[in-house]
Design a protein around this motif. Structure first.
Motif, PDB file in Angstrom:
ATOM      1  N   THR A   1      -7.321   4.474  -6.004  1.00  0.00           N
ATOM      2  CA  THR A   1      -8.638   4.334  -5.380  1.00  0.00           C
ATOM      3  C   THR A   1      -9.470   5.607  -5.499  1.00  0.00           C
TER       4      THR A   1
ATOM      5  N   ALA B   1      -6.960   3.204   2.794  1.00  0.00           N
ATOM      6  CA  ALA B   1      -5.905   2.192   2.863  1.00  0.00           C
ATOM      7  C   ALA B   1      -6.131   1.254   4.038  1.00  0.00           C
TER       8      ALA B   1
ATOM      9  N   ALA C   1      -3.651   4.372  -2.309  1.00  0.00           N
ATOM     10  CA  ALA C   1      -4.817   4.906  -1.600  1.00  0.00           C
ATOM     11  C   ALA C   1      -4.433   6.234  -0.973  1.00  0.00           C
TER      12      ALA C   1
ATOM     13  N   ALA D   1      -6.715  -2.638   3.381  1.00  0.00           N
ATOM     14  CA  ALA D   1      -5.665  -3.527   3.893  1.00  0.00           C
ATOM     15  C   ALA D   1      -6.240  -4.544   4.865  1.00  0.00           C
TER      16      ALA D   1
ATOM     17  N   SER E   1      -1.764   5.355   4.008  1.00  0.00           N
ATOM     18  CA  SER E   1      -2.121   4.664   5.248  1.00  0.00           C
ATOM     19  C   SER E   1      -3.328   5.306   5.929  1.00  0.00           C
TER      20      SER E   1
ATOM     21  N   ILE F   1      -0.015  -8.625   3.265  1.00  0.00           N
ATOM     22  CA  ILE F   1       0.267  -7.201   3.107  1.00  0.00           C
ATOM     23  C   ILE F   1       1.761  -7.032   3.357  1.00  0.00           C
TER      24      ILE F   1
ATOM     25  N   VAL G   1       3.700  -0.997   3.792  1.00  0.00           N
ATOM     26  CA  VAL G   1       2.808   0.168   3.855  1.00  0.00           C
ATOM     27  C   VAL G   1       3.682   1.413   3.868  1.00  0.00           C
TER      28      VAL G   1
ATOM     29  N   PHE H   1       0.827  -1.203   0.000  1.00  0.00           N
ATOM     30  CA  PHE H   1       0.000   0.000   0.000  1.00  0.00           C
ATOM     31  C   PHE H   1       0.858   1.249   0.000  1.00  0.00           C
TER      32      PHE H   1
ATOM     33  N   TYR I   1      -0.004  -3.234  -6.149  1.00  0.00           N
ATOM     34  CA  TYR I   1       0.274  -2.000  -5.415  1.00  0.00           C
ATOM     35  C   TYR I   1      -0.996  -1.156  -5.448  1.00  0.00           C
ATOM     36  N   ILE I   2      -1.470  -0.771  -4.266  1.00  0.00           N
ATOM     37  CA  ILE I   2      -2.677   0.039  -4.174  1.00  0.00           C
ATOM     38  C   ILE I   2      -2.294   1.431  -3.690  1.00  0.00           C
TER      39      ILE I   2
END
Length: 259
Positions: free
Chosen positions: A88, A12, A65, A16, A8, A26, A29, A5, A62-63
Motif C-alpha cells: 500500500t 490496514a 499495509a 480491513a 495493523s 478477513i 491480521v 493483512f 495478502y495486503i
C-alpha cells in the motif's frame, strides 16, 4: 474473498474495515505487536498473529499495509504460491514483491488515514498497479467493490501523485499547525480563519490555482511584508518559512502567462 493483512496500523485498519463491510472474510491480521494485531482482528472477526511464521498461506489476497522500511524486511520472509500480494506504499516499486508470489501489485490510496476517523469508502480514490495486465484487472475487480474511483497508474505516475499529496496534505497541515500556534499564543480565535480555509480548499478544485494566488507577496506589498517579518523577528525558523513561502508565491505568480 479471503483476505489477510500484514500490518495493523491506520491504513490496514481502514482497508480491513472497508473490505469486511463489503462481505470479504478477513482471515488473519499480523503485527509484531500482538496487542495491535488483536485490536484490529477483533473488529473484523479475524485471527490475530504475532509472527509471520504463524500466517497461513491459503488466503486469496495478502495486503502488506506497513511502513516502507518494514516492507523490505518482511518480503524476505514471506512467500506464497499464486495468492494476490499487494503493498500500500505510494513511493515503493511493486517489484519489491516479486519474490513473494507470481501475482503481485500495488493498492495505494492518496488519503491520510486516521484510525478512528470516518471515511466515505465509496468516494476513496485508489491507484493500482499489477505485474501483468491480468493481475491489474484482478486488483481492479477486488477493490472495485469498495470504491468506484480506481485509477490504473504507472510507478512513475504513482510516485508523482505521492509527492504531490505530501504538498497538499502534509505540508499544508504543517502550515495550518503554525497558524493555530500563532493564534493560540496571541489569544485570537483560530475559528475566525475557518471560512477562508474552506474557501481556499474548495477553489483549488477548479482551474489553475496560480490564478487564485493572493496576499502581500503576490501584490508585492512591501509594507505588509516588512510588518509580518518584524512580527516574526524573534522566531528565526518561522521567519525563514515566511520568507521562503513569500518567494515561492512570487515565483508562481511570475509563471502565469502574460496578457
Amino acid at each position: 474473498m479471503n483476505v489477510s493483512f500484514i500490518g495493523s496500523g491506520n491504513v490496514a485498519t481502514h482497508l480491513a474495515l472497508a473490505l469486511y463491510r463489503r462481505g470479504d472474510v478477513i482471515d488473519q491480521v499480523y503485527s509484531p505487536n500482538p496487542a495491535h494485531a488483536a485490536l484490529l482482528a477483533g473488529r473484523v472477526e479475524a485471527e490475530a498473529v504475532g509472527s509471520l511464521q504463524m500466517m497461513r498461506r491459503d488466503a486469496d489476497v495478502y495486503i502488506l499495509a506497513i511502513p516502507d522500511n518494514a516492507l523490505y524486511d518482511v518480503v524476505l520472509d514471506f512467500r506464497t504460491d499464486d495468492a494476490l500480494v499487494l503493498h500500500t506504499s505510494g513511493a515503493t516499486a511493486m517489484e519489491v514483491l516479486k519474490d513473494t508470489s507470481t501475482r503481485y501489485g500495488v493498492l495505494w490510496s492518496p488519503q491520510s488515514f486516521v484510525r478512528d476517523a470516518a471515511v466515505e469508502y465509496d468516494e476513496l480514490p485508489f491507484c493500482i498497479e499489477g505485474n501483468t495486465p491480468r493481475v491489474c484487472n484482478d486488483i481492479a475487480a477486488f477493490i472495485g467493490r469498495v470504491s468506484t474511483h480506481v485509477f490504473r497508474t504507472t510507478q512513475e505516475q504513482r510516485q508523482w501523485l505521492h509527492l504531490s499529496a505530501v504538498f497538499v496534505n502534509n505540508f499544508q497541515n504543517g502550515l495550518t499547525a503554525i497558524a493555530q500556534k500563532l493564534c493560540r499564543e496571541h489569544e485570537v480565535p483560530f475559528e475566525v480563519l475557518h471560512p477562508i480555509m474552506l474557501t481556499t480548499t474548495q477553489r483549488a478544485f477548479f482551474g489553475d490555482v496560480r490564478y487564485q494566488l493572493t496576499g502581500p507577496a503576490v501584490r508585492n506589498d512591501s509594507r505588509t511584508l516588512a510588518t509580518h517579518r518584524r512580527m516574526l523577528g524573534d522566531d528565526k525558523e518561522l521567519l525563514a518559512v515566511y520568507d521562503m513561502m513569500s518567494e515561492i508565491l512570487k515565483h508562481l505568480k511570475s509563471t502565469l502567462p502574460q496578457p
